[in-house]
Design an enzyme around this catalytic site. Sequence first.
Site, PDB file in Angstrom:
ATOM      1  N   PRO A 137       0.843  -1.196   0.000  1.00 33.09           N
ATOM      2  CA  PRO A 137       0.000   0.000   0.000  1.00 33.09           C
ATOM      3  C   PRO A 137       0.880   1.249   0.000  1.00 33.09           C
ATOM      4  O   PRO A 137       1.906   1.289   0.700  1.00 33.09           O
ATOM      5  CB  PRO A 137      -0.775  -0.117   1.314  1.00 33.09           C
ATOM      6  CG  PRO A 137      -0.588  -1.508   1.798  1.00 33.09           C
ATOM      7  CD  PRO A 137       0.652  -2.038   1.183  1.00 33.09           C
ATOM      8  N   VAL A 138       0.522   2.210  -0.815  1.00 37.47           N
ATOM      9  CA  VAL A 138       1.334   3.416  -0.974  1.00 37.47           C
ATOM     10  C   VAL A 138       1.221   4.298   0.272  1.00 37.47           C
ATOM     11  O   VAL A 138       0.146   4.445   0.849  1.00 37.47           O
ATOM     12  CB  VAL A 138       0.851   4.214  -2.211  1.00 37.47           C
ATOM     13  CG1 VAL A 138       1.573   5.545  -2.331  1.00 37.47           C
ATOM     14  CG2 VAL A 138       1.067   3.385  -3.474  1.00 37.47           C
ATOM     15  N   SER A 139       2.366   4.823   0.691  1.00 36.33           N
ATOM     16  CA  SER A 139       2.397   5.857   1.729  1.00 36.33           C
ATOM     17  C   SER A 139       1.765   5.396   3.046  1.00 36.33           C
ATOM     18  O   SER A 139       0.924   6.079   3.619  1.00 36.33           O
ATOM     19  CB  SER A 139       1.640   7.094   1.228  1.00 36.33           C
ATOM     20  OG  SER A 139       2.124   8.215   1.944  1.00 36.33           O
ATOM     21  N   GLY A 141       3.928   3.518   5.505  1.00 31.21           N
ATOM     22  CA  GLY A 141       4.938   3.184   6.516  1.00 31.21           C
ATOM     23  C   GLY A 141       5.701   1.909   6.230  1.00 31.21           C
ATOM     24  O   GLY A 141       6.535   1.487   7.030  1.00 31.21           O
ATOM     25  N   GLY A 143       7.645   1.506   3.549  1.00 32.48           N
ATOM     26  CA  GLY A 143       8.756   1.772   2.636  1.00 32.48           C
ATOM     27  C   GLY A 143       8.356   1.693   1.174  1.00 32.48           C
ATOM     28  O   GLY A 143       9.152   1.316   0.314  1.00 32.48           O
ATOM     29  N   SER A 145       7.937   4.064  -0.837  1.00 30.95           N
ATOM     30  CA  SER A 145       8.764   4.978  -1.647  1.00 30.95           C
ATOM     31  C   SER A 145      10.106   4.322  -1.964  1.00 30.95           C
ATOM     32  O   SER A 145      10.550   4.308  -3.123  1.00 30.95           O
ATOM     33  CB  SER A 145       8.984   6.299  -0.909  1.00 30.95           C
ATOM     34  OG  SER A 145       9.685   6.096   0.320  1.00 30.95           O
ATOM     35  N   ALA A 146      10.722   3.726  -0.955  1.00 30.88           N
ATOM     36  CA  ALA A 146      12.039   3.091  -1.171  1.00 30.88           C
ATOM     37  C   ALA A 146      11.913   1.929  -2.148  1.00 30.88           C
ATOM     38  O   ALA A 146      12.771   1.734  -3.028  1.00 30.88           O
ATOM     39  CB  ALA A 146      12.597   2.614   0.176  1.00 30.88           C
ATOM     40  N   SER A 147      10.823   1.186  -2.052  1.00 36.05           N
ATOM     41  CA  SER A 147      10.625   0.025  -2.933  1.00 36.05           C
ATOM     42  C   SER A 147      10.413   0.459  -4.377  1.00 36.05           C
ATOM     43  O   SER A 147      10.999  -0.118  -5.307  1.00 36.05           O
ATOM     44  CB  SER A 147       9.402  -0.765  -2.431  1.00 36.05           C
ATOM     45  OG  SER A 147       9.311  -1.998  -3.090  1.00 36.05           O
ATOM     46  N   ASP A 190      15.347   2.859   5.236  1.00 31.58           N
ATOM     47  CA  ASP A 190      14.399   2.281   4.273  1.00 31.58           C
ATOM     48  C   ASP A 190      15.118   1.811   3.014  1.00 31.58           C
ATOM     49  O   ASP A 190      14.935   0.689   2.548  1.00 31.58           O
ATOM     50  CB  ASP A 190      13.334   3.311   3.896  1.00 31.58           C
ATOM     51  CG  ASP A 190      12.443   3.663   5.068  1.00 31.58           C
ATOM     52  OD1 ASP A 190      12.820   3.322   6.206  1.00 31.58           O
ATOM     53  OD2 ASP A 190      11.401   4.270   4.863  1.00 31.58           O
TER      54      ASP A 190
HETATM   55  N1  LIG Z   1       3.928   1.909  -6.206  1.00 30.94           N
HETATM   56  C1  LIG Z   1       4.371   3.164  -6.340  1.00 30.94           C
HETATM   57  N2  LIG Z   1       4.503   3.716  -7.574  1.00 30.94           N
HETATM   58  C2  LIG Z   1       4.980   4.980  -7.708  1.00 30.94           C
HETATM   59  N3  LIG Z   1       5.320   5.790  -6.680  1.00 30.94           N
HETATM   60  C3  LIG Z   1       5.178   5.292  -5.438  1.00 30.94           C
HETATM   61  C4  LIG Z   1       4.701   3.969  -5.195  1.00 30.94           C
HETATM   62  N4  LIG Z   1       4.663   3.763  -3.843  1.00 30.94           N
HETATM   63  C5  LIG Z   1       5.092   4.910  -3.267  1.00 30.94           C
HETATM   64  N5  LIG Z   1       5.402   5.826  -4.214  1.00 30.94           N
HETATM   65  C6  LIG Z   1       5.863   7.197  -3.975  1.00 30.94           C
HETATM   66  O1  LIG Z   1       6.238   7.316  -2.614  1.00 30.94           O
HETATM   67  C7  LIG Z   1       5.362   8.235  -1.933  1.00 30.94           C
HETATM   68  C8  LIG Z   1       5.073   7.697  -0.536  1.00 30.94           C
HETATM   69  O2  LIG Z   1       6.300   7.748   0.160  1.00 30.94           O
HETATM   70  P1  LIG Z   1       6.303   7.922   1.751  1.00 30.94           P
HETATM   71  O3  LIG Z   1       7.730   7.849   2.164  1.00 30.94           O
HETATM   72  O4  LIG Z   1       5.505   9.102   2.138  1.00 30.94           O
HETATM   73  O5  LIG Z   1       5.511   6.631   2.277  1.00 30.94           O
HETATM   74  P2  LIG Z   1       6.115   5.180   2.579  1.00 30.94           P
HETATM   75  O6  LIG Z   1       7.469   5.038   1.958  1.00 30.94           O
HETATM   76  O7  LIG Z   1       5.102   4.181   2.209  1.00 30.94           O
HETATM   77  O8  LIG Z   1       6.225   5.218   4.163  1.00 30.94           O
HETATM   78  P3  LIG Z   1       7.569   5.189   5.058  1.00 30.94           P
HETATM   79  O9  LIG Z   1       8.543   6.112   4.366  1.00 30.94           O
HETATM   80  O10 LIG Z   1       7.112   5.715   6.378  1.00 30.94           O
HETATM   81  O11 LIG Z   1       8.029   3.761   5.097  1.00 30.94           O
HETATM   82  C9  LIG Z   1       4.103   8.270  -2.774  1.00 30.94           C
HETATM   83  O12 LIG Z   1       3.421   9.514  -2.565  1.00 30.94           O
HETATM   84  C10 LIG Z   1       4.687   8.161  -4.176  1.00 30.94           C
HETATM   85  O13 LIG Z   1       5.195   9.419  -4.618  1.00 30.94           O
HETATM   86  C1  LIG Z   2      10.690   7.965   9.883  1.00 33.12           C
HETATM   87  C2  LIG Z   2      11.911   7.276   9.315  1.00 33.12           C
HETATM   88  O1  LIG Z   2      12.813   6.961  10.368  1.00 33.12           O
HETATM   89  C3  LIG Z   2      11.530   5.966   8.668  1.00 33.12           C
HETATM   90  C4  LIG Z   2      10.476   6.079   7.620  1.00 33.12           C
HETATM   91  O2  LIG Z   2      10.121   4.775   7.179  1.00 33.12           O
HETATM   92  C5  LIG Z   2      12.570   8.228   8.305  1.00 33.12           C
HETATM   93  C6  LIG Z   2      13.974   7.766   7.895  1.00 33.12           C
HETATM   94  O3  LIG Z   2      14.594   6.958   8.616  1.00 33.12           O
HETATM   95  O4  LIG Z   2      14.433   8.259   6.828  1.00 33.12           O
HETATM   96 MG   LIG Z   3       9.085   6.307   2.380  1.00 21.06          MG
END
Ligand SMILES: Nc1ncnc2c1ncn2[C@@H]1O[C@H](COP(=O)(O)OP(=O)(O)OP(=O)(O)O)[C@@H](O)[C@H]1O
Ligand SMILES: C[C@@](O)(CCO)CC(=O)[O-]
Ligand SMILES: [Mg+2]
Length: 356
Positions: A137-139, A141, A143, A145-147, A190
């Site tokens: 699921p996007v956004s 927690g 990761g 964005s990293a994936s 991440d």
């Molecule tokens: N499947 C995807 N395809 C394209 N962009 C994505 C995708 N998933 C995430 N992203 C990008 O990453 C952003 C979300 O990143 P964000 O770091 O806010 O959330 P997260 O990585 O899921 O949570 P966290 O960083 O806490 O682990 C989205 O708004 C989008 O820009």
């Molecule tokens: C909140 C945080 O610690 C993890 C986000 O998944 C930010 C980071 O380490 O870059």
């Molecule tokens: Mg992220």
Amino acid sequence: MENFQEFQNKYFKISETSPSKIILFGEHAVVDGYPAISMAIDLKTFGTIKKLDDCSENCSEKYIKIDLQDLNEKIVIDISNDEEIRNFLNLDVNNIVKNVKYVVCAIKNTIKYMINNNKNKDIKILPFELILHSETPVSCGLGSSASAVLTTIKLVSKLLNKNLNLSNSEMAEIAYSVEKEIQGRASITDTYTVSMGGILEIINNEYITDDLNLNDNLVELIQTCNFLIVYVEERNRKTAELVQEVGNNPKKEEIFSKIGEIISKLKTCKNKSEFGNLMTQNHNLLKDLNISTQKIDEVVELGSKYGLGAKLTGAGGGGCAIILLDDEELRKQELIYNLKKIDVMEIFECKMYLNK
Ligand SMILES: Nc1ncnc2c1ncn2[C@@H]1O[C@H](COP(=O)(O)OP(=O)(O)OP(=O)(O)O)[C@@H](O)[C@H]1O
Ligand SMILES: C[C@@](O)(CCO)CC(=O)[O-]
Ligand SMILES: [Mg+2]
């Protein structure tokens, strides 16, 4: 007839995947150099890249086409001439309004890395189409964005130079540059966890993996753990905003050092119930940073009642919590029943992801 590599590029798609991650301990504190423990999980992002024919209607036109299926976003980048390419490589992605900045930045930074590190002296930016889709699921927690960024880096580097094999740490370095550029404040947690796989300990923004002798008993204990990942609710802020907010919190130092103490207790942790207890203690400190929500706290309470402990994972502001399950199947069923009663969004049972 073009040579084999040109033939391959022309007719075959390149596919790549990347895992996601959970942070077991230390989110936010890790941004300021405190330790964190994270683990790659088998929720994956899938990507394909395919060279586009040089010639569309008018042979001088060349584009990069991006199709982000989970965001329902498509974007086209003009690379028809040197000036357009220069503009793209100097782009300030934070000016992009559309929700595509992570992937666009990943493409830009990968090309720049390859040029600057002479991975490909005469780098030719080919017109290509990149498509991404994720189980994560996007956004929330986990990761996402990293994936998405790592999958993009793998695809673009492979297309631009088939013989090039960027190492996991080189790709993680590029991915970290993307999260830093977009979030301002970021740790390597991440991006390095998603790139290296397995379990990582991060200290002073450096990583230790099990091959670099992470604490063996801790790795063994974590490997016996089963976690439920609960997507509780949509987040009300992005990681970038949450990280900035915590960075400005006057209580952060005192709270971060307590989180650091919890992680040092981990080293002598003898069993899963102690481990679970420490997770819940970490959660209570994240609550003091005002990044939890009422519903996340409800889930953590259920996790402590029917499991061995629980905490929010990632940047917070909603999103996901992780629950350490005990071995009793009945308690797990009661937990899931009560989670569904409070209408959580999704429940995942994930395994640790190890790079092949
Ligand atoms: N499947 C995807 N395809 C394209 N962009 C994505 C995708 N998933 C995430 N992203 C990008 O990453 C952003 C979300 O990143 P964000 O770091 O806010 O959330 P997260 O990585 O899921 O949570 P966290 O960083 O806490 O682990 C989205 O708004 C989008 O820009
Ligand atoms: C909140 C945080 O610690 C993890 C986000 O998944 C930010 C980071 O380490 O870059
Ligand atoms: Mg992220």
